[in-house]
Motif scaffolding. Structure first.
Motif, PDB file in Angstrom:
ATOM      1  N   GLY A  25      44.037-112.230  45.721  1.00  0.00           N
ATOM      2  CA  GLY A  25      43.535-112.592  47.039  1.00  0.00           C
ATOM      3  C   GLY A  25      44.124-111.617  48.056  1.00  0.00           C
ATOM      4  O   GLY A  25      45.317-111.367  48.071  1.00  0.00           O
ATOM      5  N   MET A  26      43.260-111.046  48.881  1.00  0.00           N
ATOM      6  CA  MET A  26      43.710-110.043  49.839  1.00  0.00           C
ATOM      7  C   MET A  26      43.099-110.357  51.203  1.00  0.00           C
ATOM      8  O   MET A  26      41.875-110.342  51.358  1.00  0.00           O
ATOM      9  N   LYS A  52      41.308-102.241  46.926  1.00  0.00           N
ATOM     10  CA  LYS A  52      40.475-103.146  46.142  1.00  0.00           C
ATOM     11  C   LYS A  52      39.837-102.384  44.978  1.00  0.00           C
ATOM     12  O   LYS A  52      39.871-102.833  43.834  1.00  0.00           O
ATOM     13  N   ASN A  53      39.266-101.246  45.279  1.00  0.00           N
ATOM     14  CA  ASN A  53      38.633-100.428  44.241  1.00  0.00           C
ATOM     15  C   ASN A  53      39.628-100.087  43.135  1.00  0.00           C
ATOM     16  O   ASN A  53      39.302-100.129  41.952  1.00  0.00           O
ATOM     17  N   TRP A  54      40.810 -99.730  43.552  1.00  0.00           N
ATOM     18  CA  TRP A  54      41.827 -99.348  42.580  1.00  0.00           C
ATOM     19  C   TRP A  54      42.228-100.534  41.693  1.00  0.00           C
ATOM     20  O   TRP A  54      42.298-100.411  40.479  1.00  0.00           O
ATOM     21  N   ASP A  61      40.362-108.817  39.396  1.00  0.00           N
ATOM     22  CA  ASP A  61      39.259-109.185  40.274  1.00  0.00           C
ATOM     23  C   ASP A  61      39.913-109.284  41.644  1.00  0.00           C
ATOM     24  O   ASP A  61      41.042-109.755  41.745  1.00  0.00           O
ATOM     25  N   VAL A  62      39.228-108.832  42.669  1.00  0.00           N
ATOM     26  CA  VAL A  62      39.824-108.869  43.997  1.00  0.00           C
ATOM     27  C   VAL A  62      38.917-109.592  44.972  1.00  0.00           C
ATOM     28  O   VAL A  62      37.722-109.333  45.031  1.00  0.00           O
ATOM     29  N   ASN A  63      39.495-110.510  45.694  1.00  0.00           N
ATOM     30  CA  ASN A  63      38.764-111.212  46.736  1.00  0.00           C
ATOM     31  C   ASN A  63      39.291-110.695  48.076  1.00  0.00           C
ATOM     32  O   ASN A  63      40.370-111.066  48.518  1.00  0.00           O
ATOM     33  N   PHE A  64      38.516-109.797  48.655  1.00  0.00           N
ATOM     34  CA  PHE A  64      38.912-109.088  49.873  1.00  0.00           C
ATOM     35  C   PHE A  64      38.322-109.801  51.090  1.00  0.00           C
ATOM     36  O   PHE A  64      37.112-109.770  51.301  1.00  0.00           O
ATOM     37  N   PHE A 218      48.305-116.562  48.285  1.00  0.00           N
ATOM     38  CA  PHE A 218      47.538-115.433  47.778  1.00  0.00           C
ATOM     39  C   PHE A 218      48.455-114.220  47.745  1.00  0.00           C
ATOM     40  O   PHE A 218      49.626-114.307  48.134  1.00  0.00           O
ATOM     41  N   GLU A 219      47.939-113.103  47.266  1.00  0.00           N
ATOM     42  CA  GLU A 219      48.831-111.994  46.940  1.00  0.00           C
ATOM     43  C   GLU A 219      49.147-111.050  48.101  1.00  0.00           C
ATOM     44  O   GLU A 219      50.294-110.722  48.351  1.00  0.00           O
TER      45      GLU A 219
END
Length: 436
Positions: A25-26, A52-54, A61-64, A218-219
RNA sequence: GCGCGGAUGCCCGAGUGGCCCAAGGGAUGCGCCUGCAAAGCGUAACAGCCGCGGGUUCAAAUCCCGCUCCGCGCUCCA
């Protein structure tokens, strides 16, 4: 293992491994939409979109989440006569979306607005009051800073004497900040709440949107380093006051400076995103940011931009002319080393040049795409008229009419393409201009 | 004043104990090449020690102490 410099602990903090936690989570603080955003505002978005791409390439999985603050004093102040402030905010938010979209990076997964999070905000304030960390004063609600033992831990701001605006008579402590503000005359937006008509304070908005989208913990929480205090400090106080773990890593990106000073709307030394993209192109701007560490300031100057533009041309030329070669099997690991350690994009850029120069096309293309520079690896084909002139130049050259050949070459260059005579014939190479 | 982050070649900018007499890029000189270029290749110059002064260590750009200067924050701010 990916790690980032964390403001809270003043050290690099590692993300859980993919096996421990696959979804990251970002939350990245977005703009208050009262006027068009400037290129400095875009930096956090750019940095975290890259990140996120990285992380996705690393198996996460990234939740931006990138919010839009559409309720704020500034919006009232900047709304033109005869326009509703809500409409003005909507207009400016649309511009912001278009502006960041023009940079060629993925859009955030969610872009919540304060307006759409109102019920969660009110519930959140009620929770804070119930937990004994907020109090009602008239029709306003404040956060009780004295009740928060760790207040100041994020920013290191502990000097009680100098904090607080002091002019709010019903605050218990000058450091206390508003969770809910009662409606003032002349304000055309307000919402019903248990404390009367009004609107939320700035800090509670972000806490509520973050939790609403990403849960209690979240992270990564990102934003420009000018938000560390008071905004993020207050977010921490609010969220932890109701027992939420909140963000594991606080990542604060460096400022974009102009003339050595922070580019900011209030100083007026700004260049809007749309103007910057129009003048320099997205790729040049991205390369400018890529060249320095996300945590460091970047000076936005003619010189910086021109160096980035030259760099872009160098990459385009090398990509167009270097022959493809098979890279060593573990070459990608070199990138992982530099990017996983505090996201060192400057090192990654050095590696990119190496790959492009050595002809590791597949690796280079993968890296370029990740940074929103896909068009460097796959540039547009020259338009028919340019190709035709190039062909004529070849004929003129064969006829030894060099004056004509040089004129035609100049014509092609003016259109944004370079003509070069290689051993196996003439090649047409795109320049920055060809990407526009 | 307090807190945080910085100070590396002509410029931007990596590098946080030995592989660094310091990556990558930009801007340079010369030669080969070319019709002329560009790129490429070769070559030259390019930080004599990484802000200054001490210290720790067999070993420091990298750690510690002091100082100077710069940026950001100290409730508008990405």
């Amino acid at each position: 293992m990916f790690s980032l410099y964390d403001t809270m602990s003043s050290s690099e903090v590692a993300l859980p491994s993919v096996d421990e936690k696959k979804t990251i989570g970002m939350y990245v603080c977005g703009p208050t939409v009262y006027q068009r955003a400037h290129i400095g505002n875009a930096r956090p978005y750019i940095v975290f979109a890259w990140m996120k791409n990285w992380l996705i390439s690393q198996g996460y999985d990234v939740n931006f989440v990138h919010n839009i603050t559409d309720i704020n004093d500034k919006i009232y102040e900047h709304t033109p006569e005869g326009v509703l402030s809500t409409q003005h905010a909507i207009d400016m938010a649309k511009f912001y979306n278009a502006d960041i979209a023009s940079l060629g990076l993925p859009m955030p997964d969610a872009m919540p607005t304060v307006t759409d999070t109102m019920s969660q905000i009110i519930t959140f304030i009620e929770q804070i009051i119930a937990a004994g960390h907020g109090y009602v004063a008239g029709e306003d609600v404040y956060f009780d800073v004295a009740s928060s033992a760790d207040y100041g831990k994020l920013s290191g701001t502990v000097d009680h004497e100098t904090l607080g605006d002091g002019d709010a008579a019903h605050k218990k402590d000058p450091r206390d900040f508003a969770l809910w503000k009662s409606a003032k005359p002349g304000e055309d937006t307000h919402w019903d709440s248990p404390w009367g008509k009004g609107r939320p304070g700035w800090h509670i908005e972000c806490s509520a949107m973050a939790h609403s989208e990403l849960g209690e913990a979240f992270e990564i929480h990102g934003g420009g380093n000018d938000l560390t205090f008071p905004h993020h400090e207050n977010e921490v106080a609010q969220s932890t006051s109701v027992g939420y773990a909140f963000a594991k890593i606080w990542a604060h990106s460096g400022m974009l400076t102009l003339g050595g000073e922070k580019m900011s709307k209030s100083l007026g030394n700004i260049d809007p995103i749309h103007a910057a993209v129009e003048r320099w192109g997205a790729e040049t701007l991205l390369l400018m940011f890529l060249n320095s560490h996300w945590h460091s300031p970047v000076e936005y100057s003619q010189k910086t931009l021109q160096a980035a533009e030259s760099r872009l041309n160098t990459l385009l030329e090398a990509n167009a002319t270097v022959k493809e070669t098979e890279p060593p099997a573990d070459e990608w690991a070199a990138l992982e080393t530099v990017l996983n350690k505090n996201f060192n994009t400057a090192e990654a850029l050095a590696l990119l040049h190496e790959w492009v120069n050595k002809g590791y096309k597949e690796l280079a293309a993968k890296l370029l795409a990740m940074f929103g520079l896909g068009r460097v690896a796959s540039p547009p084909q020259p338009p028919a008229d340019v190709a035709a002139v190039a062909q004529q130049r070849l004929q003129a050259k064969a006829d030894k009419d060099y004056e004509q050949a040089d004129a035609l070459r100049a014509q092609v260059e003016a259109a944004g393409w370079l003509l070069r005579d290689e051993v196996d014939g003439q090649v047409i190479i795109p320049t920055v201009q060809a990407l526009r």
